[in-house]
Design an enzyme around this catalytic site. Structure first.
Site, PDB file in Angstrom:
ATOM      1  N   PHE A 147       0.857  -1.187   0.000  1.00 40.39           N
ATOM      2  CA  PHE A 147       0.000   0.000   0.000  1.00 40.39           C
ATOM      3  C   PHE A 147       0.894   1.237   0.000  1.00 40.39           C
ATOM      4  CE2 PHE A 147      -2.404   3.510   1.787  1.00 40.39           C
ATOM      5  CZ  PHE A 147      -3.528   3.483   0.974  1.00 40.39           C
ATOM      6  N   ASP A 191       9.361   2.500   1.544  1.00 36.29           N
ATOM      7  CA  ASP A 191       8.196   3.233   2.047  1.00 36.29           C
ATOM      8  C   ASP A 191       8.072   2.912   3.536  1.00 36.29           C
ATOM      9  OD1 ASP A 191       5.715   4.079   2.869  1.00 36.29           O
ATOM     10  OD2 ASP A 191       4.632   3.318   1.114  1.00 36.29           O
ATOM     11  N   LYS A 231       3.060   9.288   8.399  1.00 33.19           N
ATOM     12  CA  LYS A 231       2.221   8.986   9.583  1.00 33.19           C
ATOM     13  C   LYS A 231       2.777   9.427  10.943  1.00 33.19           C
ATOM     14  CE  LYS A 231      -0.812   5.471   7.735  1.00 33.19           C
ATOM     15  NZ  LYS A 231      -0.457   4.810   6.492  1.00 33.19           N
TER      16      LYS A 231
HETATM   17  C1  PLP Z   1      -0.748   5.120   5.128  1.00 34.97           C
HETATM   18  C2  PLP Z   1       0.300   4.731   4.159  1.00 34.97           C
HETATM   19  C3  PLP Z   1       0.515   5.485   2.988  1.00 34.97           C
HETATM   20  C4  PLP Z   1      -0.362   6.644   2.598  1.00 34.97           C
HETATM   21  O1  PLP Z   1      -0.259   7.701   3.496  1.00 34.97           O
HETATM   22  P1  PLP Z   1      -1.315   8.928   3.414  1.00 34.97           P
HETATM   23  O2  PLP Z   1      -0.779   9.885   4.427  1.00 34.97           O
HETATM   24  O3  PLP Z   1      -2.646   8.356   3.764  1.00 34.97           O
HETATM   25  O4  PLP Z   1      -1.271   9.447   2.034  1.00 34.97           O
HETATM   26  C5  PLP Z   1       1.555   5.113   2.165  1.00 34.97           C
HETATM   27  N1  PLP Z   1       2.351   4.069   2.466  1.00 34.97           N
HETATM   28  C6  PLP Z   1       2.175   3.333   3.575  1.00 34.97           C
HETATM   29  C7  PLP Z   1       3.107   2.204   3.867  1.00 34.97           C
HETATM   30  C8  PLP Z   1       1.135   3.633   4.463  1.00 34.97           C
HETATM   31  O5  PLP Z   1       0.945   2.878   5.535  1.00 34.97           O
END
Ligand code: PLP
Length: 396
Positions: A127, A212, A241
């Site tokens: 994701f 990521d 986050k």
């Molecule tokens: C939550 C998340 C995103 C997206 O972050 P947003 O602030 O909602 O755009 C991208 N990568 C990972 C691994 C995430 O957990």
């Protein structure tokens, strides 16, 4: 129904106040918070250091254009660079924006080198966000339906399968983008061996390894960054986050050879790295250090993991414990929605990760007594679900 677009299937719960590891709803009910805004409220709710930093910055300057130097932004970049071993940081406002910046800098890096490498390989069940670029990067079909035409240049391979990655790399590959531990996709850990193998493959082909760490970064796995567990270093690192502890901020960090591609005018963000968000992020990083929270994450992770493991032995519907630090998942053989609902009724907020995994993401400063309380509530919930299942069997 209210005037907000219905993009979320929300729980029928309105949270209005938080204090430490607890949140309160509009009827005064108290909940133990093992969601933490999905790994955002790093220091729990209303931590005095956060409140102080935000108040002071609000009284000094909330926002300043990136057309000028921003001291708090420079301080935060210095700190993140020092902690991560990267060379420079670009600031934005979310995880998706951080990944978009990563994809852009990878393409620009090879463009500047006169190379045709443009495509990005990601993992199935990954994701990476909801922008057109990042939902295309995401290895789950459900986020893509209805949004075509999708931008070209993304390929997915199964996680932890080095041969599949080897086969997917070609003359157009610019980068591999991975979560060291998949959060939304079901709490799936990338093996350290696999990450080392990916690093080697990327070096061999002279392509970029981009991690990521939007969910795993900033202490969540018991090290400041999850990549440290594997003893590797990425070329590009994305954060969001937990970085701002509740104030929106994202960051994309890059090694020296890559960072140069983002020259003046190539990328930007009006709000990215503004004084308020940087002051909040600095307070998060300072508090992690002052309160020795990495240590605490490792201790409470072991406690939570042991409790979950004992549940796996006790309940037939539970299968295994997975994850790292305070990003743990309890994989089950049945759908977990009823357990999550029962936990909520008993005053514990937890999340699913996919249909069959209960996900635990408490604040990094969660206390042992709070972990014990969460485990006791969870155990009651599983016992109740199994008793009602047994009841249904008898009725048949
Ligand atoms: C939550 C998340 C995103 C997206 O972050 P947003 O602030 O909602 O755009 C991208 N990568 C990972 C691994 C995430 O957990």
């Amino acid at each position: 129904m209210n005037s907000v677009m219905q993009t979320y299937a929300r729980y029928p719960l309105t949270l209005i106040r938080g204090e430490g590891a607890h949140v309160f709803d509009d009827e005064g009910n108290k909940y133990l918070d093992f969601v933490a805004g999905i790994a955002v409220n790093t220091l729990g709710h209303a931590h005095p250091a956060m409140v102080r930093a935000i108040k002071e910055q609000a009284a000094t300057m909330l926002h300043c254009s990136n057309l000028y130097h921003i001291p708090k932004q420079i301080e935060l970049a210095d700190k993140l660079v020092w902690l991560s071993g990267m060379h420079q940081a670009f600031f934005c406002n979310s995880g998706a924006e951080a990944n978009e910046a990563a994809i852009k800098i990878a393409r620009k890096h090879f463009h500047d080198a006169g190379s045709n490498r443009r495509t990005v390989i990601t993992a199935t069940n990954s994701f990476h966000g909801r922008l057109l670029s990042t939902l295309t990067a995401t290895g789950q079909d459900k986020v893509k339906i209805g949004f075509d035409p999708l931008p070209p240049g993304f390929v997915h391979v199964p996680l932890n399968d080095i041969e599949a990655l080897k086969a997917a790399i070609d003359d157009h590959t610019a980068a591999v983008l991975l979560e060291p531990l998949q959060g939304e996709g079901g709490v799936n850990l990338a093996d350290a061996d696999y990450l080392c193998g990916v690093r080697e493959l990327c070096d061999e082909h002279d392509i970029l390894l981009m991690l990521d760490e939007v969910q795993t970064g900033i202490g969540r796995t018991g090290k400041m960054f999850a990549f440290e567990h594997a003893g590797i270093k990425p070329d590009v690192l994305t954060l969001a986050k937990g970085l701002g502890g509740g104030v929106p901020i994202g960051a994309m960090l890059a090694s020296e050879k890559v960072a140069a591609a983002f020259s003046a005018g190539t990328h930007g963000s009006t709000f990215g790295g503004n004084p308020l968000s940087c002051a909040a992020a600095l307070a998060v990083l300072e508090t992690i250090e002052n309160e020795n929270l990495l240590n605490s994450v490792n201790e409470q992770s072991a406690r939570l993991r042991a409790g979950l493991q004992s549940m796996v032995e006790k309940f037939s519907t539970t299968a295994s414990v997975r994850g790292s630090g305070l990003l743990l998942g309890l994989a089950c053989s049945d759908a977990v929605a009823p357990v999550i609902e029962l936990c909520k009724a008993k005053g514990l907020l937890v999340l699913p990760a996919g249909p069959n995994v209960v996900r635990f993401l408490p604040a990094l400063n969660i206390k042992a007594s709070e972990v014990d309380q969460a485990l006791a509530t969870l155990e009651e919930a599983f016992a109740a679900v199994e008793a009602s299942e047994a009841g249904k069997e008898v009725e048949k």
